[in-house]
Design an enzyme around this catalytic site. Sequence first.
Site, PDB file in Angstrom:
ATOM      1  N   GLU A 178       1.016  -1.212   0.152  1.00  0.00           N
ATOM      2  CA  GLU A 178      -0.101   0.058  -0.019  1.00  0.00           C
ATOM      3  C   GLU A 178       0.907   1.184   0.042  1.00  0.00           C
ATOM      4  OE1 GLU A 178      -2.900   0.390   3.206  1.00  0.00           O
ATOM      5  OE2 GLU A 178      -3.537   2.166   2.545  1.00  0.00           O
ATOM      6  N   LYS A 220      -2.485  -2.205  -3.159  1.00  0.00           N
ATOM      7  CA  LYS A 220      -3.560  -1.138  -2.617  1.00  0.00           C
ATOM      8  C   LYS A 220      -3.159   0.161  -2.791  1.00  0.00           C
ATOM      9  CE  LYS A 220      -6.045  -0.327   1.653  1.00  0.00           C
ATOM     10  NZ  LYS A 220      -6.726  -0.864   2.683  1.00  0.00           N
TER      11      LYS A 220
HETATM   12  P1  13P Z   1      -9.275   4.333   3.779  1.00  0.00           P
HETATM   13  O1  13P Z   1     -10.039   3.598   2.931  1.00  0.00           O
HETATM   14  O2  13P Z   1     -10.158   4.864   4.984  1.00  0.00           O
HETATM   15  O3  13P Z   1      -8.302   5.263   3.032  1.00  0.00           O
HETATM   16  O4  13P Z   1      -8.320   3.219   4.759  1.00  0.00           O
HETATM   17  C1  13P Z   1      -7.994   2.030   3.787  1.00  0.00           C
HETATM   18  C2  13P Z   1      -6.840   1.744   4.729  1.00  0.00           C
HETATM   19  O5  13P Z   1      -6.391   0.768   4.835  1.00  0.00           O
HETATM   20  C3  13P Z   1      -5.512   2.897   4.928  1.00  0.00           C
HETATM   21  O6  13P Z   1      -4.310   2.171   5.247  1.00  0.00           O
END
Ligand code: 13P
Length: 330
Positions: A178, A220
């Site tokens: 991510e 992600k």
């Molecule tokens: P949000 O969808 O609220 O951005 O959170 C996703 C997430 O896992 C952030 O690390």
Amino acid sequence: MTGQTELSCTASAMVAAGKGILAADESTATMSSRLCAAGVAPTEQNRRAYRELLATTPGLAEGISGVILCDETFRQSTSDGRPFPLALAEIGMLPGIRVDCGARPLAAAPGETVTEGLDGLRERLADYAASGARFAKWRAVIVIGNGKPSARARRANAHALARYAALCQEAGIVPIVEPEVLMDGGHSMAACAEATATTLVSVFGELADAGVELAGIVLKPNMVLPGQACPESASSRQVATATVGTLRGVVPDDVAGIAFLSGGQSPARATENLAAMQRFDLPWPLTFSFGRALVDPALAAWQGKPERVAAGQDALAARVLCNRAALLAA
Ligand code: 13P
């Protein structure tokens, strides 16, 4: 290798048609402040009760493949005495665990951060795997503005993500990779596209160097959006075109799937943008791994009251249904 086959099976299950990933892994501090904002006392028991409300929402597994937990919840149990990872598996969802230790200021890069948590990670992953974790998450934070993101911050975060991902795969756990380019600021959509592309180039370069099997990861990313304070507005079609165009140029076809974060968009907006992206013919499945855009309405409906658990669950189920419909409508 057998391990890699298992990893790619798990990764494919995480992005299976019509399903997304629920991010319920807020840190204790973040969860506590969200509880406070909703008028709920920020106690360990309330954090547990709230996560139980989410995880046990009737029918959740129809639209949710896996749930990302934080360490506290991972070690807690549902009120019938089952540890959360076991309860999730029994309901038909993959248990996931956030393993990073948060973003900290990066030396010689004012205003930028690097995500920490590599020390001792091999041992922690082995422990999580033994307790049922099937996938993990590590979030890098990239900011835009005044010369940022710097190449230094991109590289430091990409390197950490790659070392994390390799360690996860060694432990038989699928890494969610991510790299989040934040919406904060007045930057344009073009600036977000540029920062997202350069960050992903760094990430995939480091993943290759680290020997990470791309069929055994889930990416992600953020959607490509104008900054929150930018006067420019973008339709879902524009967001979808910019996001897909950016990803197409830099994400290898081998990646098992892409699960977007919501990043502070409203629940409805995040879903509309996700729906608009399904119209493209792409090498990877595109789904959601939303936090706030799935759970905010549930927290507001629950209010910390036992008699309102069903109302909270209804609110979550409604968001999941909308996102499932967005995935299946294409
Ligand atoms: P949000 O969808 O609220 O951005 O959170 C996703 C997430 O896992 C952030 O690390």
